[in-house]
Motif scaffolding. Sequence first.
Motif, short mmCIF file in Angstrom:
data_model
loop_
_atom_site.label_atom_id
_atom_site.label_comp_id
_atom_site.label_asym_id
_atom_site.label_seq_id
_atom_site.Cartn_x
_atom_site.Cartn_y
_atom_site.Cartn_z
N ALA A 17 22.27 -0.19 -4.56
CA ALA A 17 21.07 -0.14 -3.72
C ALA A 17 19.86 -0.45 -4.59
N PRO A 18 18.84 -1.05 -4.00
CA PRO A 18 17.64 -1.34 -4.78
C PRO A 18 16.97 -0.04 -5.23
N SER A 19 16.34 -0.09 -6.36
CA SER A 19 15.67 1.10 -6.87
C SER A 19 14.44 1.41 -6.02
N SER A 20 13.98 2.64 -6.13
CA SER A 20 12.79 3.03 -5.35
C SER A 20 11.57 2.23 -5.81
N ARG A 21 11.52 1.86 -7.07
CA ARG A 21 10.40 1.05 -7.57
C ARG A 21 10.38 -0.32 -6.88
N THR A 22 11.56 -0.92 -6.68
CA THR A 22 11.65 -2.21 -6.00
C THR A 22 11.23 -2.09 -4.53
N VAL A 23 11.68 -1.03 -3.89
CA VAL A 23 11.34 -0.82 -2.48
C VAL A 23 9.84 -0.64 -2.32
N ILE A 24 9.24 0.19 -3.16
CA ILE A 24 7.80 0.44 -3.07
C ILE A 24 7.01 -0.82 -3.38
N ALA A 25 7.43 -1.57 -4.39
CA ALA A 25 6.73 -2.81 -4.73
C ALA A 25 6.81 -3.81 -3.58
N THR A 26 7.96 -3.90 -2.93
CA THR A 26 8.11 -4.81 -1.79
C THR A 26 7.21 -4.40 -0.64
N LEU A 27 7.19 -3.13 -0.31
CA LEU A 27 6.34 -2.65 0.78
C LEU A 27 4.86 -2.83 0.47
N LEU A 28 4.44 -2.51 -0.74
CA LEU A 28 3.03 -2.68 -1.10
C LEU A 28 2.63 -4.16 -1.12
N GLY A 29 3.50 -5.00 -1.64
CA GLY A 29 3.20 -6.43 -1.67
C GLY A 29 3.08 -7.01 -0.27
N ALA A 30 4.00 -6.63 0.62
CA ALA A 30 3.95 -7.12 2.00
C ALA A 30 2.71 -6.61 2.71
N THR A 31 2.34 -5.36 2.47
CA THR A 31 1.13 -4.81 3.08
C THR A 31 -0.11 -5.55 2.58
N LEU A 32 -0.16 -5.85 1.30
CA LEU A 32 -1.30 -6.59 0.75
C LEU A 32 -1.42 -7.97 1.39
N VAL A 33 -0.30 -8.66 1.53
CA VAL A 33 -0.32 -9.99 2.14
C VAL A 33 -0.76 -9.91 3.61
N LEU A 34 -0.22 -8.93 4.33
CA LEU A 34 -0.59 -8.79 5.74
C LEU A 34 -2.07 -8.45 5.90
N LYS A 35 -2.59 -7.60 5.05
CA LYS A 35 -4.02 -7.25 5.13
C LYS A 35 -4.89 -8.44 4.73
N ALA A 36 -4.46 -9.19 3.73
CA ALA A 36 -5.25 -10.34 3.29
C ALA A 36 -5.33 -11.40 4.38
N PHE A 37 -4.22 -11.67 5.06
CA PHE A 37 -4.22 -12.67 6.12
C PHE A 37 -4.74 -12.09 7.43
N GLY A 38 -4.92 -10.78 7.48
CA GLY A 38 -5.46 -10.15 8.69
C GLY A 38 -6.88 -10.58 8.99
N PHE A 39 -7.62 -11.00 7.98
CA PHE A 39 -8.98 -11.46 8.21
C PHE A 39 -9.02 -12.78 8.97
N ALA A 40 -7.93 -13.52 8.96
CA ALA A 40 -7.89 -14.80 9.67
C ALA A 40 -7.96 -14.60 11.17
N PHE A 41 -7.48 -13.46 11.67
CA PHE A 41 -7.51 -13.21 13.11
C PHE A 41 -8.94 -13.18 13.65
N ASP A 42 -9.85 -12.64 12.85
CA ASP A 42 -11.24 -12.53 13.30
C ASP A 42 -11.89 -13.89 13.51
#
Length: 97
Positions: A17-42
Amino acid sequence: MTISTPQVALPRPVRSAPSSRTVIATLLGATLVLKAFGFAFDFLGYYVSAEHGTTAAGVVLTLFGIGWCVGQGVCGAMTDRIGQRTTLSLGLGRVLS
């Protein structure tokens, strides 16, 4: 008369199973990308109306809103059926189980 050699089954590699560090890094990275592109909706309405007119902007934003609502319902149904973690992992594009 033929002599057959016994077949030896090779052990299957164990998938760890992936380590907790990998899981957290994946979730934080995806959240950052979603928030960064979230400004495009406006600015979506401004861009579409400048290029194609206000009627096209209304159609695009209406379809976007309908898709957003349908997506929320689908994710809610998936959460009820297969669980929160699995739904989140599938939404991020990677199954973490």
